[in-house]
Design an enzyme around this catalytic site. Structure first.
Site, PDB file in Angstrom:
ATOM      1  CG  PHE A  51      -0.383   0.436   2.502  1.00 43.92           C
ATOM      2  CD1 PHE A  51      -0.493   1.747   2.929  1.00 43.92           C
ATOM      3  CD2 PHE A  51       0.286  -0.462   3.329  1.00 43.92           C
ATOM      4  CE1 PHE A  51       0.041   2.166   4.140  1.00 43.92           C
ATOM      5  CE2 PHE A  51       0.813  -0.060   4.534  1.00 43.92           C
ATOM      6  CZ  PHE A  51       0.704   1.262   4.948  1.00 43.92           C
ATOM      7  CE  LYS A  52       3.728   1.606   4.922  1.00 48.36           C
ATOM      8  NZ  LYS A  52       5.011   1.330   5.544  1.00 48.36           N
ATOM      9  CG  ASP A  53       4.134   0.592  -4.395  1.00 47.15           C
ATOM     10  OD1 ASP A  53       5.292   1.000  -4.239  1.00 47.15           O
ATOM     11  OD2 ASP A  53       3.849  -0.605  -4.572  1.00 47.15           O
ATOM     12  CB  THR A 102       8.324   2.650   4.422  1.00 46.27           C
ATOM     13  OG1 THR A 102       7.049   2.833   5.037  1.00 46.27           O
ATOM     14  CG2 THR A 102       8.907   4.011   4.104  1.00 46.27           C
TER      15      THR A 102
END
Length: 473
Positions: free
Chosen positions: A119-121, A152
């Site tokens: 999800f960090k993308d 991250t």
């Protein structure tokens, strides 16, 4: 729009200044002076927007020092559909964050279709393009110093690799990430990417980042910036998919929903808190923790007592193996009525390795913000990976399994969206333990762990990290 520090002793800045500054000079975190509020008419207008248009509409409320045409171009590059081409075959890449229905009132918000499968993308792709734009406009360069517990780091490095004017120094806990996570980072050979494995846990890495950022003369001389979720730009980008998820599962703006968020550093769920403050009809925000359940304890008791490195467990959901959540300070600032003096008293204890306990009045106010919590253990993760696979023919990763467990602890008769953390191939060992098969990998990632790797191994030593930055700047 101006931004203020939670600790109240730093000058107000505009968005571009906050982007490059990261941690405030007084050690606090930046937040907008006020949160913009969307009306019911605004929400109706936003409901039919594409992800790109939705992001642009929201960002414009927070960014007024970047011309609209430039901001729109950055958004379109960050959220181009070909950047989000991994993930489940039945989902469309142009949706960016598709919603998958598991059963009535239980949904998975798919956030891991980007280049590093986490999800960090979603935030990092925006930050990469925004950093490049602001630095080029100002004729400056930046040394980004970050810490990662597993996701991250890869997301930041893939977003920043090859970007003009940017060097990335990423700290990670030595030998605690999954082999896939480590290979994603350490196999990058770009000249502007530097990986440092710290002998310790994530909190040790995060403490070094804060120590370097708090050395104001060093930070200024060597142009130190932040890419962790202490950087406001990360939080801003994550607000968008709360709105997108809400619109996906509701038909009108009178409906309420719950969100469950696997939680480590509190950045992801802090974005949900801000979305709620902006008028998104969120009923509950459920904090899902693993064995490192400091935040679960806080939301149940009002007592916030971070643990030492030695007391922090290494688990099968390693991106949540965090005992001191940096972004928690942002929420406490709001909870305390934005009283910087009181916030400094609380965080004075935390910065010295102590704890604090809310008074009864402040503890009761937590309910006003919709927060509740849950925790889980390895056996829960394995059980929920297995049950989601058997019941819904869907494979999830260990962190998302923590989220499913917490969601089912609290689900009511309204839509519940669980925020996905990563694709299951990043945690194959636990997935195999649960269901006896390995999740299928994209072709280009089949031999990732066999690639050459480059990284340094340091003790948990701030001066050693500083010297490495000096020698490679």
């Amino acid at each position: 729009m101006k931004y203020i520090s939670t600790r109240g002793k730093s000058p107000k800045l505009n968005f571009s200044e906050v982007l490059l500054t990261g941690l405030a000079p007084d050690g606090g975190l930046y937040l907008p002076e006020t949160y913009p509020r969307f009306s019911d008419e605004d929400l109706s207008h936003m409901r039919s927007m594409s992800y790109q248009d939705l992001a642009f509409f929201i960002f414009q409320k927070f960014i007024d020092d970047v011309p609209a045409d430039n901001l729109k171009a950055i958004v379109n590059k960050a959220y181009a559909s070909d950047v989000y081409s991994f993930g489940r075959l039945e989902q469309k890449a142009e949706d960016i964050t598709p919603t998958l229905k598991l059963k009535d009132n239980l949904f998975l918000l798919s956030l891991s279709n980007g280049p590093t499968l986490a999800f960090k993308d979603i935030a990092m792709q925006f930050l990469g393009h925004m950093f490049e734009y602001v630095l080029d406009k100002n004729g400056e360069s930046l040394n980004i110093l970050g810490a990662t517990s597993g996701d991250t780091g890869p997301a930041a490095e893939y977003a920043m690799r090859g970007k003009k004017g940017v060097r990335v120094f990423m700290l990670s806990p030595h030998s605690t990430m999954s082999p896939f996570q480590a290979a994603q980072m350490y196999s990058l050979m770009d000249d502007n990417i530097f990986n440092i494995a710290i002998k310790g846990v994530f909190d040790d890495c995060q403490d070094i980042v804060k120590a370097v950022s708090n050395d104001l003369s060093f930070k200024d001389k060597y142009k130190i910036g932040a890419v962790n979720s202490i950087n406001w730009g990360r939080i801003l980008a994550q607000i968008v998919y709360y709105f997108k998820g809400y619109f996906d599962v509701t038909s009108n703006n009178r409906e309420k929903v719950d969100f469950t968020v696997p939680t480590g550093n509190f950045g992801n769920i802090c974005a949900g808190h801000i979305a709620r403050e902006m008028g998104l009809p969120i009923n509950h925000l459920i904090v899902a923790t693993n064995e490192n359940d400091v935040l679960d304890e806080f939301f149940r008791t009002g007592n916030y007592e971070p643990r030492s490195s030695e007391e922090t467990f290494q688990t099968s959901s390693p991106s949540m193996d965090i005992s001191k959540a940096s972004n928690f300070e942002r929420f406490i600032f709001d909870l305390l009525g934005r009283d910087s003096n009181l916030l400094r008293q609380y965080w004075g204890n935390i910065d010295k390795g102590g704890s604090f306990k809310l008074d009864d009045t402040s503890f009761q106010k937590i309910k006003n913000y919709g927060f509740i919590s849950s925790s889980s253990k390895h056996i829960n993760r394995i059980d929920f990976i297995r049950s989601v696979y058997n019941d819904f023919n869907t494979i999830i990763d260990t962190h998302t399994a923590d989220g499913i467990k917490a969601a089912l602890d609290h689900i009511k008769n309204i839509p519940m969206l669980v925020l996905e953390t990563a694709l299951p191939i990043k945690f194959e060992k636990s997935v195999f333990e649960a269901i006896g098969v390995y999740p299928e990998r994209p072709f280009e990632l089949k031999d990732l762990e066999l690639m050459d790797q480059r990284f340094e191994v340091f003790n948990s030593d701030t001066e050693q990290v500083k010297n490495f930055i000096i020698n490679n700047s």
